[in-house]
Scaffold this motif. Structure first.
Motif, PDB file in Angstrom:
ATOM      1  N   TYR A 176       0.959  -1.342   0.354  1.00 56.61           N
ATOM      2  CA  TYR A 176       0.529  -0.157   0.236  1.00 56.61           C
ATOM      3  C   TYR A 176       1.363   1.425  -0.006  1.00 56.61           C
ATOM      4  O   TYR A 176       0.805   1.926  -0.611  1.00 56.61           O
ATOM      5  CB  TYR A 176      -1.186  -0.427   1.046  1.00 56.61           C
ATOM      6  N   GLU A 177       2.057   0.751   0.821  1.00 63.52           N
ATOM      7  CA  GLU A 177       2.597   2.121   0.751  1.00 63.52           C
ATOM      8  C   GLU A 177       3.400   2.563  -0.699  1.00 63.52           C
ATOM      9  O   GLU A 177       3.947   3.069  -1.462  1.00 63.52           O
ATOM     10  CB  GLU A 177       3.324   2.563   2.336  1.00 63.52           C
ATOM     11  N   GLU A 178       4.205   1.820  -1.099  1.00 64.88           N
ATOM     12  CA  GLU A 178       4.900   1.039  -2.263  1.00 64.88           C
ATOM     13  C   GLU A 178       3.913   2.017  -3.391  1.00 64.88           C
ATOM     14  O   GLU A 178       3.990   2.882  -4.010  1.00 64.88           O
ATOM     15  CB  GLU A 178       5.182   0.283  -2.882  1.00 64.88           C
ATOM     16  N   SER A 179       2.109   1.303  -3.323  1.00 64.57           N
ATOM     17  CA  SER A 179       1.881   1.622  -4.553  1.00 64.57           C
ATOM     18  C   SER A 179       0.949   3.871  -3.959  1.00 64.57           C
ATOM     19  O   SER A 179       1.278   4.233  -5.201  1.00 64.57           O
ATOM     20  CB  SER A 179       0.321   1.480  -4.611  1.00 64.57           C
ATOM     21  N   LYS A 180       0.952   3.940  -3.383  1.00 62.35           N
ATOM     22  CA  LYS A 180       0.973   5.209  -2.768  1.00 62.35           C
ATOM     23  C   LYS A 180       2.308   6.024  -3.162  1.00 62.35           C
ATOM     24  O   LYS A 180       1.967   7.171  -3.073  1.00 62.35           O
ATOM     25  CB  LYS A 180       0.554   5.338  -1.144  1.00 62.35           C
TER      26      LYS A 180
ATOM     27  N   ASN B 225       4.050   6.044  -5.101  1.00 62.80           N
ATOM     28  CA  ASN B 225       3.818   5.607  -6.898  1.00 62.80           C
ATOM     29  C   ASN B 225       2.907   6.710  -7.348  1.00 62.80           C
ATOM     30  O   ASN B 225       2.772   7.091  -8.529  1.00 62.80           O
ATOM     31  CB  ASN B 225       3.955   3.972  -7.620  1.00 62.80           C
ATOM     32  N   ARG B 226       1.625   7.048  -6.730  1.00 66.54           N
ATOM     33  CA  ARG B 226       0.868   7.283  -7.268  1.00 66.54           C
ATOM     34  C   ARG B 226       1.126   9.090  -6.595  1.00 66.54           C
ATOM     35  O   ARG B 226       0.945  10.399  -7.738  1.00 66.54           O
ATOM     36  CB  ARG B 226      -0.419   7.198  -6.467  1.00 66.54           C
TER      37      ARG B 226
ATOM     38  N   GLU C 115       4.282  10.402  -7.057  1.00 62.73           N
ATOM     39  CA  GLU C 115       5.233  10.808  -8.111  1.00 62.73           C
ATOM     40  C   GLU C 115       4.772  10.252  -9.543  1.00 62.73           C
ATOM     41  O   GLU C 115       5.411  11.495 -10.115  1.00 62.73           O
ATOM     42  CB  GLU C 115       6.591   9.803  -7.909  1.00 62.73           C
ATOM     43  N   ASP C 116       3.983   9.688  -9.873  1.00 55.04           N
ATOM     44  CA  ASP C 116       2.761   9.930 -10.521  1.00 55.04           C
ATOM     45  C   ASP C 116       2.007  11.445 -10.899  1.00 55.04           C
ATOM     46  O   ASP C 116       2.363  12.262 -11.691  1.00 55.04           O
ATOM     47  CB  ASP C 116       1.761   9.138 -10.882  1.00 55.04           C
ATOM     48  N   ASN C 117       1.765  12.313  -9.690  1.00 51.57           N
ATOM     49  CA  ASN C 117       1.387  13.152  -9.649  1.00 51.57           C
ATOM     50  C   ASN C 117       2.006  14.560 -10.231  1.00 51.57           C
ATOM     51  O   ASN C 117       1.954  15.237 -11.057  1.00 51.57           O
ATOM     52  CB  ASN C 117       0.331  13.222  -8.746  1.00 51.57           C
ATOM     53  N   LEU C 118       3.477  13.843  -9.148  1.00 50.54           N
ATOM     54  CA  LEU C 118       4.528  14.968  -9.492  1.00 50.54           C
ATOM     55  C   LEU C 118       4.297  15.574 -10.972  1.00 50.54           C
ATOM     56  O   LEU C 118       5.040  16.483 -11.281  1.00 50.54           O
ATOM     57  CB  LEU C 118       5.899  15.098  -8.599  1.00 50.54           C
ATOM     58  N   MET C 119       5.064  13.769 -11.421  1.00 54.53           N
ATOM     59  CA  MET C 119       5.061  13.875 -12.766  1.00 54.53           C
ATOM     60  C   MET C 119       3.901  14.582 -14.099  1.00 54.53           C
ATOM     61  O   MET C 119       4.355  15.360 -15.175  1.00 54.53           O
ATOM     62  CB  MET C 119       5.331  12.064 -13.356  1.00 54.53           C
ATOM     63  N   ASN C 120       2.782  14.477 -13.255  1.00 52.10           N
ATOM     64  CA  ASN C 120       1.820  14.528 -14.332  1.00 52.10           C
ATOM     65  C   ASN C 120       2.052  16.331 -14.598  1.00 52.10           C
ATOM     66  O   ASN C 120       1.757  17.134 -14.693  1.00 52.10           O
ATOM     67  CB  ASN C 120       1.054  14.899 -13.789  1.00 52.10           C
ATOM     68  N   SER C 121       2.263  16.557 -12.837  1.00 52.25           N
ATOM     69  CA  SER C 121       1.599  18.598 -12.697  1.00 52.25           C
ATOM     70  C   SER C 121       2.914  18.588 -13.434  1.00 52.25           C
ATOM     71  O   SER C 121       2.667  20.486 -13.806  1.00 52.25           O
ATOM     72  CB  SER C 121       2.399  18.474 -11.196  1.00 52.25           C
ATOM     73  N   PHE C 122       3.935  18.445 -13.342  1.00 52.28           N
ATOM     74  CA  PHE C 122       5.427  19.465 -13.895  1.00 52.28           C
ATOM     75  C   PHE C 122       4.485  19.159 -15.560  1.00 52.28           C
ATOM     76  O   PHE C 122       4.893  20.153 -16.725  1.00 52.28           O
ATOM     77  CB  PHE C 122       7.037  18.179 -14.317  1.00 52.28           C
ATOM     78  N   VAL C 123       4.150  17.947 -16.886  1.00 53.70           N
ATOM     79  CA  VAL C 123       3.716  18.007 -17.895  1.00 53.70           C
ATOM     80  C   VAL C 123       2.872  18.691 -18.061  1.00 53.70           C
ATOM     81  O   VAL C 123       2.629  20.482 -18.705  1.00 53.70           O
ATOM     82  CB  VAL C 123       3.237  16.924 -17.968  1.00 53.70           C
ATOM     83  N   VAL C 124       1.785  19.135 -16.581  1.00 55.35           N
ATOM     84  CA  VAL C 124       1.039  19.809 -16.736  1.00 55.35           C
ATOM     85  C   VAL C 124       1.018  21.574 -17.080  1.00 55.35           C
ATOM     86  O   VAL C 124       1.111  22.312 -17.778  1.00 55.35           O
ATOM     87  CB  VAL C 124      -0.325  20.142 -15.544  1.00 55.35           C
TER      88      VAL C 124
END
Length: 172
Positions: free
Chosen positions: A104-108, A110-111, A113-122
């Motif tokens: 669960y913590e690893e999934s959290k 990863n999410r 990190e994904d949100n951070l990367m998506n915010s850079f793309v946005v």
């Protein structure tokens, strides 16, 4: 009967968990969840505060699902875990719970990190949109200026020259 005495060493994990919170004497309780079936008429009072203990169910780590009593006072030196109601889980269950919480913590993470990367793309796309909007506005201005110039030229051509009109009139 459950007591507030810390001399009761009925649960090895109680002391491990209770002392893992901090060095300043404040004992941290695990995250909890509601269990409507955890009730009863019997209650325990805290010797220090004289308040009724809260009935809680752990929802964190290897203690997930275990019921316990906690001091109702949320600050001070004696805040924290009072006593586990349920016995410790078998080692295999604790191991499984530990792995599930790690997943669960690893999934959290990863999410996150994904949100951070998506915010850079946005952010990058937003900056690109701003540049494109400025270019579009300049293009619209240029096209409007060109259309205005063409209209001005057309009006110049369509205005009859007075001398040419006079000549045509005279020829008639």
């Amino acid at each position: 009967m459950v007591s507030w005495s810390e001399d009761d060493d009925s649960s090895e994990n109680y002391y491990q968990y209770a002392t893992s919170g901090s060095d300043d004497g404040i004992v941290k309780i695990p995250a909890t969840t509601d269990d409507s079936e955890f009730e009863g008429t019997e209650f325990v009072l805290c010797h220090e505060h004289g308040k009724r203990a809260e009935r809680l169910v752990a929802f964190e780590g290897i203690h997930t699902g275990r019921r316990f009593l906690a001091c109702a006072v949320k600050d001070g030196k004696n805040y924290g875990l009072v006593e586990w109601i349920d016995p410790s889980w078998p080692a295999t269950m604790e191991n499984a719970l530990s792995k599930l919480w790690d997943m669960y913590e690893e999934s959290k993470r990863n999410r996150t990190e994904d949100n951070l990367m998506n915010s850079f793309v946005v952010h990058k796309l937003t900056q690109e949109k701003i540049k494109l909007q400025a270019s579009y506005e300049r293009l619209v201005e240029d096209v409007q200026a060109l259309l205005d110039e063409n209209e001005r030229r057309a009006q110049m051509k369509s205005k009859p020259d007075k001398s040419k009109l006079q000549e045509k009139y005279d020829m008639l």
